[in-house]
Design a protein around this motif. Structure first.
Motif, PDB file in Angstrom:
ATOM      1  N   LYS A  68       0.885  -1.261   0.019  1.00  0.00           N
ATOM      2  CA  LYS A  68      -0.072  -0.012   0.041  1.00  0.00           C
ATOM      3  C   LYS A  68       0.926   1.130  -0.198  1.00  0.00           C
ATOM      4  CE  LYS A  68      -4.049   0.321   0.837  1.00  0.00           C
ATOM      5  NZ  LYS A  68      -5.040   0.328  -0.325  1.00  0.00           N
ATOM      6  N   PHE A  69       0.575   2.006  -0.879  1.00  0.00           N
ATOM      7  CA  PHE A  69       1.346   3.447  -0.778  1.00  0.00           C
ATOM      8  C   PHE A  69       0.343   4.279  -0.769  1.00  0.00           C
ATOM      9  CE2 PHE A  69       3.556   7.112  -2.845  1.00  0.00           C
ATOM     10  CZ  PHE A  69       4.895   6.585  -2.383  1.00  0.00           C
ATOM     11  N   GLY A  70      -0.057   4.959   0.238  1.00  0.00           N
ATOM     12  CA  GLY A  70      -1.055   5.743   0.705  1.00  0.00           C
ATOM     13  C   GLY A  70      -2.493   5.162   0.306  1.00  0.00           C
ATOM     14  N   ARG A  71      -3.318   5.620  -0.354  1.00  0.00           N
ATOM     15  CA  ARG A  71      -4.442   5.171  -0.906  1.00  0.00           C
ATOM     16  C   ARG A  71      -4.218   4.023  -1.810  1.00  0.00           C
ATOM     17  NH1 ARG A  71      -9.135   9.201  -0.794  1.00  0.00           N
ATOM     18  NH2 ARG A  71     -10.127   7.408  -1.734  1.00  0.00           N
ATOM     19  N   GLY A  74       0.251  -0.828  -4.675  1.00  0.00           N
ATOM     20  CA  GLY A  74       1.477  -0.935  -5.678  1.00  0.00           C
ATOM     21  C   GLY A  74       1.880  -2.429  -5.792  1.00  0.00           C
ATOM     22  N   ILE A  75       2.811  -2.753  -6.697  1.00  0.00           N
ATOM     23  CA  ILE A  75       3.214  -4.020  -7.059  1.00  0.00           C
ATOM     24  C   ILE A  75       4.860  -3.671  -7.062  1.00  0.00           C
ATOM     25  CG2 ILE A  75       2.920  -3.989  -9.488  1.00  0.00           C
ATOM     26  CD1 ILE A  75       2.519  -7.107  -9.389  1.00  0.00           C
ATOM     27  N   ILE A  76       5.792  -4.681  -6.346  1.00  0.00           N
ATOM     28  CA  ILE A  76       6.982  -4.606  -6.369  1.00  0.00           C
ATOM     29  C   ILE A  76       7.592  -5.886  -7.114  1.00  0.00           C
ATOM     30  CG2 ILE A  76       7.546  -5.154  -4.154  1.00  0.00           C
ATOM     31  CD1 ILE A  76       9.928  -3.308  -4.321  1.00  0.00           C
ATOM     32  N   ALA A  86       9.159  -1.250  -9.090  1.00  0.00           N
ATOM     33  CA  ALA A  86       7.788  -0.968  -8.584  1.00  0.00           C
ATOM     34  C   ALA A  86       6.800  -0.074  -9.408  1.00  0.00           C
ATOM     35  CB  ALA A  86       7.931  -0.253  -7.073  1.00  0.00           C
ATOM     36  N   PHE A  87       5.503  -0.481  -9.447  1.00  0.00           N
ATOM     37  CA  PHE A  87       4.670   0.154 -10.115  1.00  0.00           C
ATOM     38  C   PHE A  87       3.346   0.467  -9.270  1.00  0.00           C
ATOM     39  CE2 PHE A  87       7.363  -2.237 -13.187  1.00  0.00           C
ATOM     40  CZ  PHE A  87       7.838  -1.233 -14.071  1.00  0.00           C
ATOM     41  N   SER A  88       2.298   1.266  -9.810  1.00  0.00           N
ATOM     42  CA  SER A  88       0.996   1.250  -9.462  1.00  0.00           C
ATOM     43  C   SER A  88       0.413  -0.187  -9.800  1.00  0.00           C
ATOM     44  CB  SER A  88       0.410   2.128  -9.956  1.00  0.00           C
ATOM     45  OG  SER A  88      -1.172   1.985  -9.614  1.00  0.00           O
ATOM     46  N   ALA A  89      -0.333  -0.948  -9.167  1.00  0.00           N
ATOM     47  CA  ALA A  89      -0.949  -2.116  -9.268  1.00  0.00           C
ATOM     48  C   ALA A  89      -2.334  -2.008  -9.789  1.00  0.00           C
ATOM     49  CB  ALA A  89      -0.963  -2.869  -7.953  1.00  0.00           C
ATOM     50  N   ARG A  90      -2.666  -0.717 -10.344  1.00  0.00           N
ATOM     51  CA  ARG A  90      -4.117  -0.569 -10.981  1.00  0.00           C
ATOM     52  C   ARG A  90      -3.690  -0.526 -12.356  1.00  0.00           C
ATOM     53  NH1 ARG A  90      -7.818   2.224  -6.873  1.00  0.00           N
ATOM     54  NH2 ARG A  90      -6.775   1.764  -4.796  1.00  0.00           N
TER      55      ARG A  90
END
Length: 149
Positions: A68-71, A74-76, A86-90
Motif C-alpha cells: 500500500k502506498f497511501g491510498r 502498488g506491486i514490486i 515498483a509500479f502502481s498495481a492498478r
C-alpha cells in the motif's frame, strides 16, 4: 363559513407541502453528502518502507509482492536482471489489479488481457497509458518506495 373552509384548506395544503418537502430533503441530503468530496484533504505519501525484504519477493512464485502506498495499491517485482521494480498495481484501463507474469516476461491485467512490459509501458490490450512507476531504493536490506520524479 366560506372563510373557515378556505383557512383550513390552506393549512392542510401547508402541512402536506411541508411533509413532501421534508421527505425529499431526507432522501437528497445523504445522496449529496456522498457525492461531494470531504473538505479536508488526504495526506499524500512521498516515501514508505516496505515490511518485507528482497528474499520474500524472491520466494514468491510470481516474483512479486503487493504493498500500500497511501491510498494506492502498488506491486514490486524482480526483473530478469535481478532489479527491483515498483509500479502502481492498478490497470490504467478499468483499475483492475495487475499481476506479474514472469513466464511471459510482462505485467498482466486479467480483466481484459491488458499487457505491460517490465518498464510499465502498455504493449497490448485496452490499457490507454503506462503504469505509474515508483522509485525503489534498497538500503541495508530495507526497501524504500518513493514517487518517481
Amino acid at each position: 363559513m366560506d372563510i373557515k373552509k378556505n383557512g383550513r384548506r390552506r393549512f392542510l395544503n401547508f402541512l402536506l407541502a411541508s411533509g413532501v418537502l421534508g421527505t425529499i430533503t431526507a432522501f437528497l441530503y445523504p445522496v449529496l453528502k456522498y457525492v461531494t468530496p470531504p473538505k479536508h484533504a488526504i495526506a499524500t505519501t512521498n516515501q514508505i518502507k516496505l515490511d518485507f525484504k528482497r528474499n520474500d519477493i524472491e520466494a514468491d512464485p510470481k516474483k512479486a509482492k503487493y504493498f500500500k502506498f497511501g491510498r494506492d495499491l502498488g506491486i514490486i517485482l524482480i526483473s530478469a536482471q535481478n532489479e527491483l521494480l515498483a509500479f502502481s498495481a492498478r490497470c490504467t484501463h478499468l483499475d483492475c489489479t495487475v499481476q506479474n507474469r514472469p513466464d511471459l516476461g510482462l505485467i498482466w491485467c486479467s480483466c481484459h488481457n491488458g499487457r505491460y512490459d517490465l518498464q510499465g509501458k502498455n504493449v497490448a490490450g485496452p490499457p490507454p497509458k503506462p503504469l505509474t512507476q515508483f522509485k525503489v531504493d534498497e538500503v541495508k536490506g530495507d526497501i524504500f518506495i518513493s514517487r518517481a520524479t
